[in-house]
Design an enzyme around this catalytic site. Structure first.
Site, mmCIF file in Angstrom:
data_model
loop_
_atom_site.group_PDB
_atom_site.id
_atom_site.type_symbol
_atom_site.label_atom_id
_atom_site.label_comp_id
_atom_site.label_asym_id
_atom_site.label_seq_id
_atom_site.Cartn_x
_atom_site.Cartn_y
_atom_site.Cartn_z
ATOM 1 C CD GLU A 1 -40.957 9.143 1.203
ATOM 2 O OE1 GLU A 1 -41.160 9.875 2.198
ATOM 3 O OE2 GLU A 1 -40.691 7.934 1.300
ATOM 4 C CB SER B 1 24.782 3.739 6.783
ATOM 5 O OG SER B 1 25.486 3.263 7.911
#
Length: 843
Positions: free
Chosen positions: A93, A535
């Site tokens: 870079e 139930s």
């Protein structure tokens, strides 16, 4: 004739104009500088570099099981990294990093000219200092205004920080693709090692990724990554950072990628914790402050819960029939796409311990489907097309979204049907990396799914499959030698489900699964959905009746059809039992709950009143609003699975209530405890009443609607539940060690289909989990508390069983057991012990 010299006045004018232009240019530069200097961030803050910190979540086993973050980053000290690691990035870079003052002026001029040209954009010319400046202080937008601000801030950064500090910021900040930031996370993701142990070849490859992280990385494209690695190694040699022979050896070294990241366990649980934290501390704090969070989830049990829900829903969904193919492609079109997929397979890096890669072709039928956990082809932050490279075609974009996954048994993926042979009863399915053989015997279940009607089972393979179809399949076995794999049809259930598991001793929620697949739907059906328990609510009514001491387990009520006027609503209705059970006349409470008799529940709640039942449910742990009328007896009040599971835990804990615990402890990044939770049980139900409720529910699992639980061969209690029109199916049950509640239903409240009761649809999920979770653990019985009296009774008369009468042991609250003895066989009974049923309003 000699030429005349210019007049002094003209020369002065030209010089004056030139001076004015120079001054104007300087003024313009100063103006631009001042204009773009407004509101710029201070570089001084970078002296104390504090990027967003990852919040780490630790499970009950002491291991980190989840993370919350904006950017996945782990800080390292660049100075502690090997020299070749730092130098690889410098070579790639900014080789002159330690010699310049932050800006590359020739590069800046080149970038500026390109930007001013028609259709131009800013490229290149960024030093490491500029990149650090852009990543830390500015944005990634490609505009001249942003570039000017970058040019202004970069020298300031060079003056404020040393070169080593800038390089440290850079290496910890840059993006490496696949949602990884900083060199440490990149090293862990791509190579499965820390940045401090990277080889020259690995460091060069990572340095090459930075240019275009999503395009140039060894997972997405090994070809591009190797090419860029060669460039970086060449730059290292060129600038004297690496001997040529070492660079050559590094270029030839095989690239060994680290293992594929392990899929997260319990995504619904982890997301529930995140929502809890955000509600208390805010999103930014949770994602950036580096909190440390301890949760109650047991990863082993959570994995078992996820599996139980998944397998249970798949079994139920198959009973509903085959959903059909995902889509169709003609052979020519598939051939075009297949060629592109083959190129991707050849170019994709292989993880260690992985063999053959195959393509999940589901995306070819559903290109916008969300990425799955194993999809490493998804591009989280796409790069622009490389300069001088043609933009990808629509087919290439489509194929990029196709997940490439390692071939293994149990893998679920999309494939393309190339051949169907009814004579041989086999079909061939293409996964690009490998073909599969599908046998008719494995898909005999795949009758066409009808809408509200029964459809016949297939008689031959061509009733189900046709060449050119894209289908979802599951790998059954993987033969050696490249032979076709054995596959069967698979499908993603349309029905949903949930499972919650609680430790009754600590009240910690050990597992919580809120649906079939978090990637497809993050809605948590264990905590966010309110559904009718049917139930499964009855135990609270029965327990409230027992606590009133007007009823005992052997009290007899009439199971018979009857029209009832509800005094709380004024409506007249005719409660009925489950369609297959009918009416049985006089029946004890124990038998009524065992067989889930609706008529008896109505009679009970009418006797004790809905308000008493609601109060009891509240004390057990139900917090949702409940209807104050007789329909409550049938479980019409909507609840969440978590609160129902916790209310059942109160029964298991002999009447002691405590809030369910998911979040155990939260500390900040400095170790300060922000909150801590542990159970604080309080007796909300008399222990004897809770024990009697458990006793009744033991009959449910021993001889009633949940008899399948007997497979566990240990004491257990629970209750099935089925909402009206089969819209919800439940089973909530427990042993002395664990409490679990399973729910199944459609998100749109559609019917599951006739006969899909809690015992058939939900109980298998509960049982599948408990079977695995309790394996190897010794069986324990429920401890009987004080206040319970056990006596032998004659089940026929309800009286004490004498010496001449066969009887069974029954439990009672002290003071409610029968006192009279049943007469010997053949003698008439002068009286029967019956708690008198109170008066009822009848029509």
């Amino acid at each position: 004739m000699p030429r005349r010299a210019p007049r002094p006045s003209l020369l002065r004018r030209l010089l004056l104009v030139l001076a004015v232009l120079v001054l104007a240019a300087l003024g313009g530069v100063v103006g631009v500088f001042l204009w773009f200097s407004r509101g710029l961030p201070s570089v001084e803050a970078l002296r104390d570099y504090r990027p967003p910190q990852v919040t780490k979540v630790t499970c009950a086993d002491g291991k980190v099981c989840a993370e919350y973050f904006l950017e996945r980053r782990t800080l390292v000290d660049a100075a502690a990294l090997p020299a070749h690691v730092r130098e690889a990035f410098l070579a790639a870079e900014d080789a002159d990093f330690y010699r310049h003052e932050g800006l590359d002026y020739l590069g800046m001029a080149r970038a500026g000219i390109k930007a001013l040209l028609p259709g131009g954009h800013l490229t290149g010319a960024s030093t490491i200092t500029q990149q650090a400046c852009r990543n830390l202080l500015l944005s990634q937008e490609r505009k001249l205004s942003r570039k000017i601000r970058e040019w202004i801030l970069t020298p300031r950064m060079e003056r404020a920080l040393s070169k080593d500090q800038i390089l440290n910021l850079y290496l910890n900040q840059i993006y490496f693709g696949h949602n990884r930031y900083g060199i440490e996370e990149a090293a862990l993701y791509y190579f499965g090692k820390h940045a401090s142990t990277l080889s020259v070849a690995e460091a060069a490859m990572l340095a090459g990724v930075v240019q275009q992280p999503e395009r140039i990385n060894p997972v997405t494209s090994m070809t591009r990554a190797k090419s860029r690695q060669g460039y970086v190694l060449g730059q290292m040699v060129k600038h004297g950072m690496l001997p040529a022979k070492d660079a050559e050896a590094a270029a030839k070294a095989p690239v060994v990628l680290g293992p594929r990241p392990v899929p997260q366990v319990g995504p619904y649980y982890v997301e529930e914790i995140r929502r809890m934290l955000v509600s208390r501390y805010g999103d930014a704090v949770v994602l950036t402050s580096g909190m440390r969070v301890d949760i109650a989830m047991d990863p082993k049990l959570q994995s078992l819960a996820d599996t139980a829900v998944r397998e249970g829903l798949e079994t139920l969904d198959r009973r509903m029939g085959y959903q059909g193919a995902l889509g169709e492609l003609d052979a020519k079109r598939f051939g075009q796409l297949r060629t592109l997929v083959e190129r991707r397979l050849a170019d994709t890096g292989r993880r260690s311990q992985e063999g053959t890669l195959v393509a999940d072709l589901t995306r070819l039928a559903q290109p916008r489907q969300a990425a799955g956990e194993d999809d490493e082809g998804a591009e989280e932050r796409p790069d622009a097309t490389a300069e001088g490279e043609a933009a990808p075609s629509s087919d290439e974009v489509l194929v990029r979204a196709v997940p490439l996954v390692p071939l293994k048994e149990g893998l679920r993926l999309g494939g393309y049907v190339t051949q169907v042979d009814d004579a041989k009863k086999t079909a061939t399915v293409d996964f690009v990396g490998r073909s599969g053989a599908l046998s008719f015997a494995t898909v005999a279940w795949a009758r066409p799914r009808g809408v509200g009607k029964w459809t016949p089972a297939p008689t031959k393979l061509s009733d189900i499959l046709k060449p050119g179809q894209l289908v979802r399949a599951r790998i059954v076995s993987v033969p050696a030698g490249g032979k076709p794999v054995e596959v069967t049809l698979d499908q993603v259930p349309e029905v949903q489900g949930a499972l919650t598991v609680i430790d009754p001793a600590t009240r910690r929620v050990l597992a919580l699964t809120g649906g079939y697949d978090f990637a497809r739907s993050s809605f948590n059906r264990a905590t966010q959905a309110h559904r009718q328990p049917g139930s499964a609510f009855k135990p609270f009514i029965y327990a409230a009746a027992l606590q009133s001491q007007r009823f005992t387990p052997i009290s007899v009520l009439n199971d018979a059809p009857e029209a009832v006027r509800d005094p709380w609503t004024g409506k007249v209705w005719k409660p009925h039992n489950y369609e297959k059970s009918g009416f049985e006349g006089p029946i004890t409470l124990r038998q009524a709950l065992t067989k889930s008799k609706n008529t008896v529940s109505i009679r009970l709640i009418e006797a004790i009143t809905p308000q008493v039942a609601i109060d009891f449910a509240r004390r057990a742990g139900i917090r949702s609003e409940l209807p104050d009328n007789l329909t409550l007896a049938l479980g019409t009040g909507e609840v969440t699975e978590l609160e129902l599971a916790n209310a059942y835990t109160t029964f298991d804990a002999t009447g002691k209530y405590a809030d369910p615990i998911l979040l155990v402890r939260v500390t900040d990044v400095h170790g300060t405890v922000l909150e801590e939770h542990q159970a604080a049980p309080e007796e909300s139900i008399p222990p004897a009443v809770a024990y009697l409720a458990t006793s009744l529910m033991r009959s449910v699992v021993e001889e009633g609607t949940a008899a399948a639980v007997r497979e566990l061969a240990r004491p257990a209690a629970g209750k099935t539940g089925t909402a009206n029109e089969y819209r919800d199916a439940w089973f909530s049950g427990y042993t002395p060690d664990l409490v679990a509640t399973a729910w199944v239903g459609f998100d749109d409240h559609a019917s599951l289909g006739s006969g899909e009761t809690g015992g058939k649809a939900a109980l298998p999920i509960w049982l599948g989990f408990m079977r695995a979770a309790l394996e190897g653990k010794p069986a324990r019985d429920f401890e009987m508390p004080a206040g319970v009296q056990s006596v032998r009774v004659d089940p026929t008369t309800g009286l004490l069983a004498g010496a001449h009468v066969p009887g069974r042991t029954e439990n009672f609250l002290e003071g409610t057991a029968p006192t009279a003895e049943a007469p010997p066989p053949g003698e008439a009974s002068p009286d029967r012990f019956l708690m008198e049923e109170p008066g009822r309003g009848r029509l």
